[in-house]
Design a protein around this motif. Structure first.
Motif, PDB file in Angstrom:
ATOM      1  N   GLN A  55      25.653  36.471  46.147  1.00 55.21           N
ATOM      2  CA  GLN A  55      25.291  34.829  46.035  1.00 55.21           C
ATOM      3  C   GLN A  55      26.504  33.829  46.475  1.00 55.21           C
ATOM      4  O   GLN A  55      27.700  33.902  46.206  1.00 55.21           O
ATOM      5  CB  GLN A  55      24.918  34.730  44.464  1.00 55.21           C
ATOM      6  N   ARG A  56      25.932  33.164  47.574  1.00 56.50           N
ATOM      7  CA  ARG A  56      26.787  32.101  48.190  1.00 56.50           C
ATOM      8  C   ARG A  56      26.993  31.005  47.258  1.00 56.50           C
ATOM      9  O   ARG A  56      26.234  30.493  46.178  1.00 56.50           O
ATOM     10  CB  ARG A  56      26.038  31.701  49.525  1.00 56.50           C
ATOM     11  N   ALA A  57      28.104  30.150  47.563  1.00 61.18           N
ATOM     12  CA  ALA A  57      28.264  28.876  46.749  1.00 61.18           C
ATOM     13  C   ALA A  57      27.158  27.928  46.580  1.00 61.18           C
ATOM     14  O   ALA A  57      27.220  27.066  45.615  1.00 61.18           O
ATOM     15  CB  ALA A  57      29.592  28.332  47.436  1.00 61.18           C
ATOM     16  N   ASP A  58      26.418  27.930  47.637  1.00 63.32           N
ATOM     17  CA  ASP A  58      25.210  27.173  47.485  1.00 63.32           C
ATOM     18  C   ASP A  58      23.997  27.542  46.759  1.00 63.32           C
ATOM     19  O   ASP A  58      23.117  26.868  46.386  1.00 63.32           O
ATOM     20  CB  ASP A  58      24.617  26.546  48.898  1.00 63.32           C
ATOM     21  N   GLY A  59      24.308  28.643  46.058  1.00 63.89           N
ATOM     22  CA  GLY A  59      23.156  29.281  45.048  1.00 63.89           C
ATOM     23  C   GLY A  59      22.377  30.193  45.832  1.00 63.89           C
ATOM     24  O   GLY A  59      21.581  30.848  44.867  1.00 63.89           O
ATOM     25  N   ASN A  60      22.294  30.158  46.958  1.00 58.52           N
ATOM     26  CA  ASN A  60      21.434  31.028  47.645  1.00 58.52           C
ATOM     27  C   ASN A  60      21.782  32.509  47.656  1.00 58.52           C
ATOM     28  O   ASN A  60      23.077  32.798  47.423  1.00 58.52           O
ATOM     29  CB  ASN A  60      21.178  30.908  49.414  1.00 58.52           C
ATOM     30  N   LYS A  61      20.794  33.748  47.654  1.00 61.26           N
ATOM     31  CA  LYS A  61      21.233  34.906  47.198  1.00 61.26           C
ATOM     32  C   LYS A  61      20.515  35.900  48.484  1.00 61.26           C
ATOM     33  O   LYS A  61      19.471  35.424  48.802  1.00 61.26           O
ATOM     34  CB  LYS A  61      20.702  35.370  45.993  1.00 61.26           C
ATOM     35  N   ALA A  75      27.233  46.037  55.733  1.00 62.94           N
ATOM     36  CA  ALA A  75      28.325  45.105  55.797  1.00 62.94           C
ATOM     37  C   ALA A  75      28.005  43.821  56.588  1.00 62.94           C
ATOM     38  O   ALA A  75      28.329  42.764  56.176  1.00 62.94           O
ATOM     39  CB  ALA A  75      29.758  45.581  55.590  1.00 62.94           C
ATOM     40  N   ALA A  76      27.409  44.298  57.722  1.00 65.52           N
ATOM     41  CA  ALA A  76      27.188  43.121  58.650  1.00 65.52           C
ATOM     42  C   ALA A  76      26.319  41.894  58.132  1.00 65.52           C
ATOM     43  O   ALA A  76      26.781  40.571  58.363  1.00 65.52           O
ATOM     44  CB  ALA A  76      26.694  43.507  60.017  1.00 65.52           C
ATOM     45  N   ALA A  77      25.315  42.509  57.514  1.00 66.26           N
ATOM     46  CA  ALA A  77      24.389  41.269  56.979  1.00 66.26           C
ATOM     47  C   ALA A  77      24.866  40.635  55.752  1.00 66.26           C
ATOM     48  O   ALA A  77      24.732  39.479  55.665  1.00 66.26           O
ATOM     49  CB  ALA A  77      23.036  42.326  56.298  1.00 66.26           C
ATOM     50  N   GLN A  78      25.779  41.068  55.163  1.00 60.78           N
ATOM     51  CA  GLN A  78      26.833  40.295  54.267  1.00 60.78           C
ATOM     52  C   GLN A  78      27.430  39.373  54.829  1.00 60.78           C
ATOM     53  O   GLN A  78      27.603  38.006  54.471  1.00 60.78           O
ATOM     54  CB  GLN A  78      27.555  41.219  53.268  1.00 60.78           C
ATOM     55  N   ASP A  79      28.238  39.896  56.053  1.00 62.62           N
ATOM     56  CA  ASP A  79      29.079  38.696  56.804  1.00 62.62           C
ATOM     57  C   ASP A  79      28.236  37.761  57.152  1.00 62.62           C
ATOM     58  O   ASP A  79      28.941  36.574  57.273  1.00 62.62           O
ATOM     59  CB  ASP A  79      29.842  39.710  57.723  1.00 62.62           C
ATOM     60  N   THR A  80      27.091  38.041  57.629  1.00 64.09           N
ATOM     61  CA  THR A  80      26.336  36.964  58.312  1.00 64.09           C
ATOM     62  C   THR A  80      25.919  35.918  57.117  1.00 64.09           C
ATOM     63  O   THR A  80      26.060  34.670  57.332  1.00 64.09           O
ATOM     64  CB  THR A  80      25.207  37.351  58.779  1.00 64.09           C
ATOM     65  N   PHE A  81      25.685  36.457  56.118  1.00 67.18           N
ATOM     66  CA  PHE A  81      24.925  35.541  55.248  1.00 67.18           C
ATOM     67  C   PHE A  81      26.138  34.794  54.370  1.00 67.18           C
ATOM     68  O   PHE A  81      26.071  33.590  54.104  1.00 67.18           O
ATOM     69  CB  PHE A  81      24.527  36.514  53.985  1.00 67.18           C
ATOM     70  N   CYS A  82      27.271  35.522  54.395  1.00 65.74           N
ATOM     71  CA  CYS A  82      28.450  34.901  53.721  1.00 65.74           C
ATOM     72  C   CYS A  82      29.338  33.884  54.682  1.00 65.74           C
ATOM     73  O   CYS A  82      30.347  33.408  54.108  1.00 65.74           O
ATOM     74  CB  CYS A  82      29.449  35.791  53.013  1.00 65.74           C
ATOM     75  N   SER A  83      29.103  33.786  55.964  1.00 67.53           N
ATOM     76  CA  SER A  83      29.870  33.201  56.877  1.00 67.53           C
ATOM     77  C   SER A  83      30.066  31.708  56.637  1.00 67.53           C
ATOM     78  O   SER A  83      29.092  30.906  56.166  1.00 67.53           O
ATOM     79  CB  SER A  83      29.315  33.286  58.376  1.00 67.53           C
ATOM     80  N   GLY A  84      31.385  31.550  56.296  1.00 69.31           N
ATOM     81  CA  GLY A  84      31.759  29.816  56.142  1.00 69.31           C
ATOM     82  C   GLY A  84      31.435  29.542  54.691  1.00 69.31           C
ATOM     83  O   GLY A  84      31.554  28.343  54.349  1.00 69.31           O
ATOM     84  N   SER A  85      31.313  30.691  53.609  1.00 70.36           N
ATOM     85  CA  SER A  85      31.198  30.262  52.283  1.00 70.36           C
ATOM     86  C   SER A  85      31.675  31.234  51.504  1.00 70.36           C
ATOM     87  O   SER A  85      31.869  32.569  51.940  1.00 70.36           O
ATOM     88  CB  SER A  85      29.406  30.274  52.040  1.00 70.36           C
ATOM     89  N   ARG A  86      31.971  30.929  50.388  1.00 64.86           N
ATOM     90  CA  ARG A  86      32.299  31.910  49.200  1.00 64.86           C
ATOM     91  C   ARG A  86      31.113  32.614  48.792  1.00 64.86           C
ATOM     92  O   ARG A  86      30.301  32.035  48.407  1.00 64.86           O
ATOM     93  CB  ARG A  86      33.071  31.204  48.024  1.00 64.86           C
ATOM     94  N   CYS A  87      31.368  34.116  48.677  1.00 65.54           N
ATOM     95  CA  CYS A  87      30.358  34.772  48.088  1.00 65.54           C
ATOM     96  C   CYS A  87      30.494  35.702  47.039  1.00 65.54           C
ATOM     97  O   CYS A  87      31.882  36.251  46.912  1.00 65.54           O
ATOM     98  CB  CYS A  87      29.648  35.678  49.412  1.00 65.54           C
ATOM     99  N   LEU A  88      29.894  35.819  45.814  1.00 68.71           N
ATOM    100  CA  LEU A  88      30.095  36.766  44.717  1.00 68.71           C
ATOM    101  C   LEU A  88      28.942  37.780  44.681  1.00 68.71           C
ATOM    102  O   LEU A  88      27.773  37.726  45.064  1.00 68.71           O
ATOM    103  CB  LEU A  88      29.981  35.731  43.514  1.00 68.71           C
ATOM    104  N   ILE A  89      29.648  38.924  44.012  1.00 67.99           N
ATOM    105  CA  ILE A  89      28.587  39.987  43.825  1.00 67.99           C
ATOM    106  C   ILE A  89      27.751  39.788  42.586  1.00 67.99           C
ATOM    107  O   ILE A  89      28.294  39.958  41.166  1.00 67.99           O
ATOM    108  CB  ILE A  89      29.146  41.298  43.684  1.00 67.99           C
ATOM    109  N   SER A  90      26.521  39.094  42.635  1.00 65.43           N
ATOM    110  CA  SER A  90      25.783  38.959  41.382  1.00 65.43           C
ATOM    111  C   SER A  90      25.143  40.098  40.722  1.00 65.43           C
ATOM    112  O   SER A  90      24.852  39.910  39.375  1.00 65.43           O
ATOM    113  CB  SER A  90      24.993  37.594  41.702  1.00 65.43           C
ATOM    114  N   ILE A  91      24.630  40.993  41.257  1.00 64.67           N
ATOM    115  CA  ILE A  91      24.081  42.145  40.781  1.00 64.67           C
ATOM    116  C   ILE A  91      24.492  43.442  41.600  1.00 64.67           C
ATOM    117  O   ILE A  91      24.566  43.221  42.788  1.00 64.67           O
ATOM    118  CB  ILE A  91      22.368  42.223  40.977  1.00 64.67           C
ATOM    119  N   ILE A  92      24.719  44.406  40.794  1.00 63.39           N
ATOM    120  CA  ILE A  92      24.882  45.794  41.120  1.00 63.39           C
ATOM    121  C   ILE A  92      23.682  46.626  40.688  1.00 63.39           C
ATOM    122  O   ILE A  92      23.645  46.882  39.592  1.00 63.39           O
ATOM    123  CB  ILE A  92      26.273  46.459  40.911  1.00 63.39           C
TER     124      ILE A  92
END
Length: 339
Positions: A55-61, A75-92
């Motif tokens: 989940q990014r800081a803007d609420g998108n997941k 991991a590349a998909a995560q890096d692209t999605f989280c680029s320039g923003s803080r990201c949290l692990i919302s569901i495992i």
């Protein structure tokens, strides 16, 4: 004695293709996974579903899946999605058919630092590592972070047999309560001796300890961290601090065992194998079937640790199955840098 088919299932082919994942191995031994959690890789050889959600800081997941069936996380998909923003692990996500997903832990005997007393979520980028040369991310738990599922489906209850393993960072720990993964209370409270059965990793001495200064692999059985038959110190349980550490706990009617290993090389070592603790309330067990990660049964959230993968099974796994799982973990080639 293993059949030819079960032996073949346990064998590993090349570094890029795993014939059998940990949950395939346990299923062959009639102790199937009822929970399979990992942000680093698929734990079934054919699994292609979501491993975790960020989940990014803007609420998108977005959900992160393996690169290939049975493979390492994308991991590349995560890096692209989280680029320039803080990201949290919302569901495992639970990779098993049971759907025992882990989300942020609610308040209990201890309240978390987040909104309404919930715990915090882990950073999606705080624990980068590599598997077979491919980048992945673990779950780095610091004080106040925790995950839980209070309605575990198919998880052992009462004195029923179960097994579990986890791959952890053996150098990231503290003495706080309690960096756990496993079976806990369904109401977020301490409901008494024997109401938990979870892997603990750290160097807490308040409820139990092993040899040396720690850290130790111990069993959190509620109101006690057990390193062996004794309620306090068990000098036969050694300090273990491999960079990548495999921890195993299993329990059944009046029996339980602890094992540990370097997750990068070598076999499992048995740390304890015998009867339930001598202290009152642990035989028979009264397990409740919730699942926790990074916290104690009452939401005690003062611990730290890093989790990469882990599963819980129903039934008491055989030593042979656990040996095959350790070989599978070694073949995943956890490392701190690209190879």
């Amino acid at each position: 004695m293993f059949s030819r088919s079960s032996l073949a299932l346990g064998l590993l082919a090349t570094s890029s293709l795993v014939v059998a994942g940990p949950c395939d191995i346990f299923a062959t031994g009639n102790t199937p996974c009822v929970a399979a959690h990992s942000t680093t890789r698929a734990l079934y050889s054919a699994f292609t579903g979501s491993l975790y959600q960020v989940q990014r800081a803007d609420g998108n997941k977005t959900d992160i899946k393996p690169l290939s069936p049975g493979g390492v996380a994308n991991a590349a998909a995560q890096d692209t999605f989280c680029s320039g923003s803080r990201c949290l692990i919302s569901i495992i996500y639970d990779q098993s058919p049971r759907g025992n997903h882990l989300t942020v832990a609610p308040p209990g005997g201890f309240k978390g630092p987040g909104a309404r007393g919930f715990d915090n979520l882990a950073s999606a980028t705080a624990a980068p590592i590599y598997l077979n040369g491919a980048k992945a991310y673990g779950v780095k738990v610091t004080k106040g972070i925790g995950y839980r599922n209070n309605v575990g489906k198919g998880v052992a209850r009462g004195d029923a047999a179960e097994g579990m393993y986890a791959v952890l960072d053996g150098t990231h720990y503290n003495g706080g309560c309690c960096f756990d993964y496993g079976n806990a209370e369904t109401n977020n409270l301490d409901t008494g001796n024997g109401h938990m059965e979870a892997i603990y990793f750290g160097n807490s001495r308040e409820w139990g300890s092993g040899a040396g200064k720690g850290p130790w692999i111990m069993a959190d059985l509620e109101n006690g961290l057990f390193s062996g038959a004794n309620q306090k110190n068990n000098p036969g349980n050694p300090t273990i601090s491999h960079r990548f550490t495999t921890a195993i706990l299993k329990g059944g009617p009046n029996k339980w065992a602890l094992k540990g290993a370097n997750a990068v090389s070598g076999p499992l070592a048995t740390l304890y194998n015998g009867a339930r603790p001598r202290a009152q309330g642990y035989n028979p067990m009264k397990k409740e079937g919730a699942i926790i990660l990074g916290i104690g049964g009452d939401n005690s959230n003062n611990a730290q640790g890093t989790f990469y993968e882990g599963v819980m099974s129903i039934g008491y796994p055989s030593d042979s199955a656990e040996d095959q799982v350790q070989a599978d973990v070694v073949a995943a080639k956890y490392s701190t840098g690209a190879q």
